[in-house]
Design a protein around this motif. Structure first.
Motif, short mmCIF file in Angstrom:
data_model
loop_
_atom_site.label_atom_id
_atom_site.label_comp_id
_atom_site.label_asym_id
_atom_site.label_seq_id
_atom_site.Cartn_x
_atom_site.Cartn_y
_atom_site.Cartn_z
N LEU A 10 -42.27 47.19 28.88
CA LEU A 10 -41.92 48.18 27.87
C LEU A 10 -40.55 47.79 27.31
CD1 LEU A 10 -42.97 51.36 29.87
CD2 LEU A 10 -44.33 50.02 28.26
N MET A 11 -40.53 47.39 26.04
CA MET A 11 -39.27 46.99 25.39
C MET A 11 -38.47 48.24 25.08
SD MET A 11 -39.41 43.76 25.50
CE MET A 11 -37.88 43.43 24.63
N LEU A 12 -37.20 48.22 25.46
CA LEU A 12 -36.34 49.38 25.27
C LEU A 12 -35.69 49.34 23.89
CD1 LEU A 12 -34.66 49.46 28.79
CD2 LEU A 12 -36.74 50.60 28.01
N ASP A 13 -35.54 50.49 23.30
CA ASP A 13 -34.95 50.62 21.98
C ASP A 13 -33.43 50.72 22.14
OD1 ASP A 13 -34.17 51.20 19.43
OD2 ASP A 13 -35.52 52.92 19.17
N LEU A 14 -32.74 49.61 21.89
CA LEU A 14 -31.28 49.59 22.04
C LEU A 14 -30.56 49.87 20.72
CD1 LEU A 14 -30.80 46.57 24.48
CD2 LEU A 14 -31.23 48.98 25.00
N GLY A 45 -37.65 59.49 31.15
CA GLY A 45 -36.30 59.60 31.70
C GLY A 45 -35.81 58.27 32.26
N TYR A 46 -36.70 57.56 32.95
CA TYR A 46 -36.35 56.25 33.50
C TYR A 46 -36.03 55.26 32.36
CZ TYR A 46 -36.49 51.97 36.23
OH TYR A 46 -36.16 50.78 36.81
N LEU A 47 -36.86 55.27 31.31
CA LEU A 47 -36.65 54.37 30.18
C LEU A 47 -35.32 54.67 29.48
CD1 LEU A 47 -40.26 54.35 28.68
CD2 LEU A 47 -39.18 52.58 30.10
N THR A 48 -35.02 55.95 29.31
CA THR A 48 -33.76 56.34 28.68
C THR A 48 -32.57 55.87 29.51
OG1 THR A 48 -34.81 58.27 27.65
CG2 THR A 48 -32.42 58.30 27.82
N GLN A 49 -32.65 56.08 30.82
CA GLN A 49 -31.57 55.66 31.71
C GLN A 49 -31.42 54.13 31.69
OE1 GLN A 49 -32.19 56.52 35.86
NE2 GLN A 49 -30.02 56.31 36.34
N ALA A 50 -32.53 53.41 31.69
CA ALA A 50 -32.48 51.94 31.64
C ALA A 50 -31.86 51.47 30.33
CB ALA A 50 -33.89 51.37 31.82
N GLU A 52 -29.71 53.13 28.48
CA GLU A 52 -28.27 53.44 28.54
C GLU A 52 -27.53 52.41 29.40
OE1 GLU A 52 -28.20 57.52 29.83
OE2 GLU A 52 -28.87 58.23 27.86
N THR A 53 -28.14 52.00 30.49
CA THR A 53 -27.54 50.97 31.34
C THR A 53 -27.40 49.66 30.55
OG1 THR A 53 -28.40 51.95 33.36
CG2 THR A 53 -27.85 49.59 33.44
N ALA A 54 -28.46 49.26 29.86
CA ALA A 54 -28.43 48.02 29.08
C ALA A 54 -27.36 48.10 28.00
CB ALA A 54 -29.80 47.76 28.48
N LEU A 55 -27.27 49.23 27.31
CA LEU A 55 -26.26 49.39 26.26
C LEU A 55 -24.86 49.32 26.84
CD1 LEU A 55 -27.95 52.16 24.10
CD2 LEU A 55 -27.38 49.84 23.35
N SER A 56 -24.64 49.96 27.98
CA SER A 56 -23.30 49.93 28.58
C SER A 56 -22.94 48.53 29.07
CB SER A 56 -23.19 50.95 29.72
OG SER A 56 -23.94 50.55 30.83
N ASN A 57 -23.93 47.71 29.36
CA ASN A 57 -23.70 46.32 29.77
C ASN A 57 -23.58 45.37 28.58
OD1 ASN A 57 -23.80 47.03 32.46
ND2 ASN A 57 -25.96 46.50 32.69
N GLY A 58 -23.76 45.89 27.37
CA GLY A 58 -23.68 45.04 26.17
C GLY A 58 -24.90 44.17 25.96
N ALA A 59 -26.04 44.61 26.44
CA ALA A 59 -27.28 43.81 26.33
C ALA A 59 -27.74 43.70 24.87
CB ALA A 59 -28.39 44.43 27.18
#
Length: 185
Positions: A10-14, A45-50, A52-59
């Motif tokens: 599942l590709m996350l929307d960054l 909820g898991y996807l949203t948290q993932a 947010e983690t990716a965004l905070s890491n600069g992914a």
């Protein structure tokens, strides 16, 4: 990069707004119309948290491996790192990785690998999910730090992590295949 079992990633929307509607829609499509609302909301909820983690890491991009009908199994993120040209070599990356302090359940395993994108350092780590608690949760992961031949001063970090006991070998191999398929476009 090519993701093995693409229908399970599942590709996350960054690039999204602050709404969680994208995660609910992705969970609905992935789980199907007949899935219980509680399951759909838990996955969202898991996807949203993932994300947010990716965004905070600069992914630059991120995805979650979630077999249809099952819980999320792994998280993948890709980010660009700027490295001074004088340090732009695999051995410098290895020295940097060896400075990271645990706690680890075992010493991180590092190796140099040649990938189509360029030379890379591979790091496999097993560590506690929350080192400050009494939890016995385990987080395992493989990171590839790739030095693309055509981009001096840039490293591409591909990190895949999971906390699913018993799948380490399969997921480790999957992380290696993903790194080997990475290309710059």
């Amino acid at each position: 990069m090519a993701l093995p079992e693409p229908d399970q990633w599942l590709m996350l929307d960054l690039a999204r707004d602050k709404s969680d509607a994208w995660a609910l829609e992705l969970a609905r499509r992935h789980l199907g119309e007949g899935a219980a609302d509680t399951l759909r909301h838990a996955l969202a909820g898991y996807l949203t948290q993932a994300a947010e983690t990716a965004l905070s890491n600069g992914a630059m991009s991120a995805a979650v491996l979630a077999p249809v009908g099952g819980p999320p199994v792994a998280f993948l993120q890709v980010r660009e790192m700027r490295i001074p040209v004088e340090s732009w070599q695999v051995e410098a990356l290895r020295a940097e990785a060896e400075l990271i302090e645990g706690p680890f359940f075992r010493e991180p395993q590092t190796s140099s690998v040649d990938l189509p994108l360029g030379p890379a350092m591979r790091v496999h780590r097993v560590e506690p999910i929350d080192p400050d608690s009494d939890s016995t949760g385990v987080l395992e992961g493989v990171a590839h730090y790739v030095l693309p031949s055509q981009c001096p001063g840039v490293a591409i970090e591909l990190v895949m992590i999971w906390h699913t006991p018993g799948l380490g070998g399969v997921l480790e191999e999957m992380a290696d295949r993903i790194a080997a398929s990475a290309l710059l476009t």
